[in-house]
Enzyme design. Structure first.
Site, short mmCIF file in Angstrom:
data_model
loop_
_atom_site.label_atom_id
_atom_site.label_comp_id
_atom_site.label_asym_id
_atom_site.label_seq_id
_atom_site.Cartn_x
_atom_site.Cartn_y
_atom_site.Cartn_z
N ASP A 34 0.84 -1.20 0.00
CA ASP A 34 0.00 0.00 0.00
C ASP A 34 0.87 1.24 0.00
OD1 ASP A 34 -2.05 -1.70 0.16
OD2 ASP A 34 -2.75 -1.10 2.18
N ASP A 38 0.83 4.26 -2.62
CA ASP A 38 0.59 5.66 -2.24
C ASP A 38 1.71 6.56 -2.72
OD1 ASP A 38 -1.72 4.92 -1.05
OD2 ASP A 38 -0.95 4.95 1.01
N GLU A 114 -28.37 -13.16 -11.22
CA GLU A 114 -27.41 -12.36 -10.44
C GLU A 114 -28.07 -12.02 -9.12
OE1 GLU A 114 -26.99 -8.97 -12.94
OE2 GLU A 114 -25.98 -10.13 -14.48
N LYS A 116 -29.32 -9.39 -6.33
CA LYS A 116 -29.80 -8.00 -6.41
C LYS A 116 -29.06 -7.23 -5.32
CE LYS A 116 -33.99 -5.35 -7.04
NZ LYS A 116 -33.73 -4.23 -6.17
N ASP A 118 -27.91 -4.21 -3.00
CA ASP A 118 -28.69 -3.15 -2.38
C ASP A 118 -27.84 -1.90 -2.20
OD1 ASP A 118 -30.91 -2.02 -1.39
OD2 ASP A 118 -30.81 -2.98 0.59
N TYR A 226 -23.44 -4.46 -13.75
CA TYR A 226 -24.38 -5.53 -14.11
C TYR A 226 -25.05 -5.39 -15.47
CZ TYR A 226 -27.68 -2.26 -11.98
OH TYR A 226 -28.39 -1.15 -11.66
N LYS A 288 -32.55 -12.69 -15.54
CA LYS A 288 -32.61 -12.04 -16.85
C LYS A 288 -32.62 -13.10 -17.95
CE LYS A 288 -29.79 -8.36 -14.88
NZ LYS A 288 -28.53 -7.63 -14.83
N LYS A 312 -37.44 -11.18 -4.58
CA LYS A 312 -36.93 -10.55 -3.36
C LYS A 312 -37.01 -11.53 -2.19
CE LYS A 312 -37.30 -6.12 -3.04
NZ LYS A 312 -37.35 -4.85 -3.28
N CYS A 406 -27.60 6.37 35.76
CA CYS A 406 -26.56 5.69 34.97
C CYS A 406 -26.37 4.27 35.51
CB CYS A 406 -25.26 6.47 35.06
SG CYS A 406 -23.90 5.63 34.23
N CYS A 409 -22.54 4.38 37.08
CA CYS A 409 -22.11 5.22 38.20
C CYS A 409 -23.28 5.80 38.98
CB CYS A 409 -21.20 6.34 37.71
SG CYS A 409 -22.09 7.57 36.76
N CYS A 424 -25.37 10.28 30.54
CA CYS A 424 -24.85 10.33 31.90
C CYS A 424 -23.93 11.55 31.95
CB CYS A 424 -24.06 9.07 32.23
SG CYS A 424 -23.10 9.30 33.74
N CYS A 430 -17.33 8.57 35.40
CA CYS A 430 -18.06 7.38 34.95
C CYS A 430 -17.13 6.52 34.11
CB CYS A 430 -19.29 7.85 34.17
SG CYS A 430 -20.29 6.52 33.52
S1 IVH Z 1 -30.57 -5.10 -13.93
C1 IVH Z 1 -34.28 -2.71 -16.25
N1 IVH Z 1 -29.15 -6.33 -12.12
O1 IVH Z 1 -32.31 -3.01 -8.96
C2 IVH Z 1 -33.51 -2.74 -14.99
N2 IVH Z 1 -30.38 -4.42 -11.43
O2 IVH Z 1 -35.32 -2.45 -9.53
C3 IVH Z 1 -32.36 -3.68 -15.13
N3 IVH Z 1 -30.11 -3.86 -9.06
O3 IVH Z 1 -32.31 0.18 -10.28
C4 IVH Z 1 -31.59 -3.70 -13.90
N4 IVH Z 1 -28.73 -5.48 -8.58
O4 IVH Z 1 -30.22 -0.52 -9.13
C5 IVH Z 1 -29.98 -5.30 -12.37
N5 IVH Z 1 -27.84 -7.55 -10.64
C6 IVH Z 1 -28.65 -6.51 -10.89
C7 IVH Z 1 -29.04 -5.60 -9.89
C8 IVH Z 1 -29.91 -4.57 -10.20
C9 IVH Z 1 -29.39 -4.43 -8.11
C10 IVH Z 1 -30.98 -2.67 -8.86
C11 IVH Z 1 -30.74 -1.58 -9.84
C12 IVH Z 1 -32.09 -1.18 -10.35
C13 IVH Z 1 -33.03 -1.92 -9.47
C14 IVH Z 1 -34.19 -2.40 -10.29
#
Ligand code: IVH
Length: 672
Positions: A34, A38, A114, A116, A118, A226, A288, A312, A406, A409, A424, A430
């Site tokens: 690292d 740097d 894939e 999803k 967050d 993605y 997909k 989900k 507390c 204490c 406290c 404390c």
């Molecule tokens: S494909 C037409 N792949 O989920 C939309 N989306 O509700 C195609 N997201 O806004 C999206 N992981 O931010 C895709 N592996 C993934 C994803 C993903 C998270 C989110 C993305 C999108 C939302 C769709």
């Protein structure tokens, strides 16, 4: 070095840094330390400072930030950013599969699964292999241009690898805050007395829209790509993903091609618990259709594609008995209630405790000891009590009485106006507050005394040897030898570590002394602006408010700190111990005399500079910065949101009011 030589060197460094960056962030490998990395980056930054005309927008030096965006421009998406239809049920997923089959008139098809992720979705545009734009989803049709912030995300290539990428294409990906980074960030916030962030997703979303890209760079955002969009880029989604990987984008290795919906269901089940081990939050699976030609045939509904769906996962929730509530006291004296639960297995780990945040939360849930409560592991990593199973409530229960004293204490607790937490107030008596202050003081970002740990601090405190950070500096060898496990050598190490810490620069000392709401960044800005602790201690509220990054809350806290007798005593003891209480930062080196000793007042917010940067530039170029508008003043440098009284006064006195652009003209030798 001539400009020609510098250009060559900059190119060489850029290539090297990009290579190691890709290796580290995309492939989890490293060939250099690292520190060496740097150093390469520092060398590049230094050269670019000397030859600013050679600094390109995609220089790897952008990774550390350095730009301020006051307002993000709105940009229309070339391809709208749609959302996904979603479902929580296997049955609905099978119905969707039947619709896909029907839509494709019985042709064979495959799926690509894939997770999803967050976080926040981001559109990344590349031209001639270079990142030119990063835009948030916004309303799907248009979003915010956050390019400067996106450039700090190290897993997003500034330049793609190889030479087979099309001239122009777009990548979609999810920007996220890794779980460990989020936990660390919250730990740091708690440490300076700020409220914790609720979850990683919202924090990531707030971070991509911060004005100062240097702060974004510190947050360590990450990104999984993605989707790949462009003309004739691939025949299948699988191929798109392979190309993204080859071009240097980071793709989560969790994807899988599936022959049919049964294989999809298997994937979903497999990842239901395994996903807990991933470095980021996930909330489902995106399925997909693999062939892009088939995707086109299936098309879109008004809101979402027919060729993809999100399954989900239900937030994992379980019911268990609330055995009691305990209370923890932090460094700042804030009291946090904790639910003590009958141990229960949830999403891969045994849960015994969950934070209840504050008294309001207990009242909102109407919790009673003996209740069966629902515990959830959602996007928040730390388990959370979400409700009470009222059907299982026994008759003889009573609402939980929040403690009035507390738990450590016994001092009566207090509540500050507008805050949910109880505190406290026994700051100096404390135990967890005292130990917490010492732990804060010695941490890496502060005095960096790594020969001291939590256990040693505990012992030092219990033996009555250390009650405040200043006591560390009068510890003797005999004192240390009283500690369990300490021998001659380890005692010497500990004392050497403490002694060396006296060299720690002022900005770190200022952070170490633990003023509420003063985190590392604010401490750095204060140190740079005021230059010494005495100046900060003398500063009026008004003076403090003039410093960069300082608002009402921080100003009040700093002001009060220096008016407290105990803090004054502690500071004077630390001074006698020989700590650094003055900034040793070099005076900015003189670049020119172009501003000819003219005086400036800086006021408001600027597009390209922070106020302290402007101050430095003025001094470096032979000008002076003063704090108030008078008849003798040469220029009022006015940004946005400047106070109206300053403007009025300047107008009345006939002082020239200039903009950021005018200022840049002055710097290049023009007269106004
Ligand atoms: S494909 C037409 N792949 O989920 C939309 N989306 O509700 C195609 N997201 O806004 C999206 N992981 O931010 C895709 N592996 C993934 C994803 C993903 C998270 C989110 C993305 C999108 C939302 C769709």
């Amino acid at each position: 070095m001539t400009a020609q030589e510098a250009k060559k060197e900059i190119e060489k460094l850029t290539e090297k840094i990009n290579y190691h960056n890709d290796l580290y962030y995309q492939q989890n490998k490293s060939e250099i330390t690292d520190f060496e990395f740097d150093q390469l980056l520092e060398k590049l930054i230094e050269l670019e400072k000397q030859f600013p005309q050679l600094k390109g927008p995609n220089s790897p030096s952008q990774r550390v930030g350095g730009t301020i965006t006051k307002e993000f421009a709105t940009v229309y998406h070339k391809y709208p950013m749609l959302s996904l239809g979603n479902t929580y049920s296997q049955e609905e997923l099978e119905d969707w599969d039947a619709r896909v089959a029907k839509g494709l008139d019985g042709d064979a098809y495959e799926y690509f699964c894939e997770l999803k992720f967050d976080g926040v979705s981001m559109s990344l545009t590349y031209e001639k292999g270079l990142l030119v734009r990063g835009v948030t989803r916004g309303d799907g049709v248009r979003g915010d241009d956050v390019t400067n912030n996106v450039r700090t995300i190290r897993s997003i290539p500034l330049k793609v690898k190889g030479n087979d990428a099309p001239g122009s294409f777009e990548v979609r990906g999810e920007v996220f805050l890794p779980k460990d980074v989020f936990l660390q960030l919250n730990k740091e916030r708690e440490d300076i007395g700020e409220e914790r962030y609720a979850n990683a997703r919202n924090t990531a979303s707030g971070t991509v829209k911060m004005q100062d890209s240097t702060e974004v760079a510190k947050r360590k955002l990450d990104c999984y790509a993605y989707s790949l969009l462009g003309d004739d880029v691939a025949d299948t989604h699988e191929e798109s993903i392979q190309k993204l990987e080859a071009w240097g984008f980071k793709v989560s290795p969790t994807y899988r091609k599936c022959k049919n919906i049964q294989e999809v269901l298997k994937y979903i089940n497999e990842w239901d618990t395994k996903r807990q081990e991933l470095p980021l939050e996930t909330d489902g699976v995106v399925i997909k259709v693999n062939s892009l030609e088939q995707q086109e045939r299936l098309g879109f509904t008004a809101k979402s594609p027919r060729w993809a769906i999100a399954y989900k996962y239900k937030a994992q929730s379980i019911s268990t008995r609330l055995n009691g509530v305990t209370y923890q006291v932090g460094r700042t004296g804030a009291v946090t209630p904790v639910a003590e639960l009958e141990p229960v297995f949830l999403a891969g780990t045994t849960v015994k405790r969950a934070s209840l945040h504050n008294a309001n939360e207990i009242a909102r849930l109407d919790l009673r000891v003996g209740d069966f409560v629902f515990v959830e592991k959602g996007g928040e990593i730390i388990p959370k009590v979400t409700g009470v199973d009222l059907e299982k409530r026994k008759d003889e229960t009573h609402p939980i009485q929040y403690i009035a004293n507390c738990p450590v204490c016994n001092t009566p607790l207090i509540r500050f106006e507008g805050e949910a937490a109880f505190y406290c107030p026994n700051i100096t008596g404390c135990a967890p507050q005292i130990r917490g202050r010492i732990e804060h003081f010695i941490q890496r970002k502060a005095m960096d005394i790594d020969s001291l740990g939590e256990q040693t601090i505990k012992q030092l405190y219990e033996l009555g040897l250390v009650k405040s950070p200043a006591d560390l500096y009068s510890l003797t060898r005999e004192d240390v030898l009283r500690l369990e496990g300490f021998k001659d050598k380890s005692a010497k190490n500990l004392l050497d570590g403490i002694s060396t810490s006296k060299e720690t620069p002022f900005e770190s000392v200022l952070f170490a002394i633990g003023i509420r709401y003063v985190g590392k960044t604010v401490a750095e800005k204060l140190a740079r602006y005021f230059k010494s602790i005495d100046k900060i201690a003398e500063a009026s509220l008004e003076d403090l408010l003039k410093a960069p990054e300082v608002g009402e809350k921080i100003a009040q806290s700093v002001y009060q700190f220096f008016r407290n007798e105990e803090s004054q005593l502690e500071i004077s003891r630390l001074k006698s111990a020989g700590l650094q209480f003055e900034s040793t930062a070099k005076e900015p080196e003189k670049l020119s005399d172009v501003l000819g000793n003219k005086s400036f007042v800086i006021s408001g917010v600027f597009e390209h500079y922070e106020r302290d940067q402007l101050q430095e530039i003025i001094v470096q170029n032979g000008g002076r910065v003063v704090s108030s508008v008078s008849g003798k003043l040469d220029y009022l440098l006015a940004g946005d949101n400047m106070g109206p009284s300053k403007r009025e006064k300047a107008e009345k006195l006939g002082v020239k009011i200039i903009s950021e652009k005018d200022f840049e003209k002055l710097l290049t030798g023009h007269t106004l």
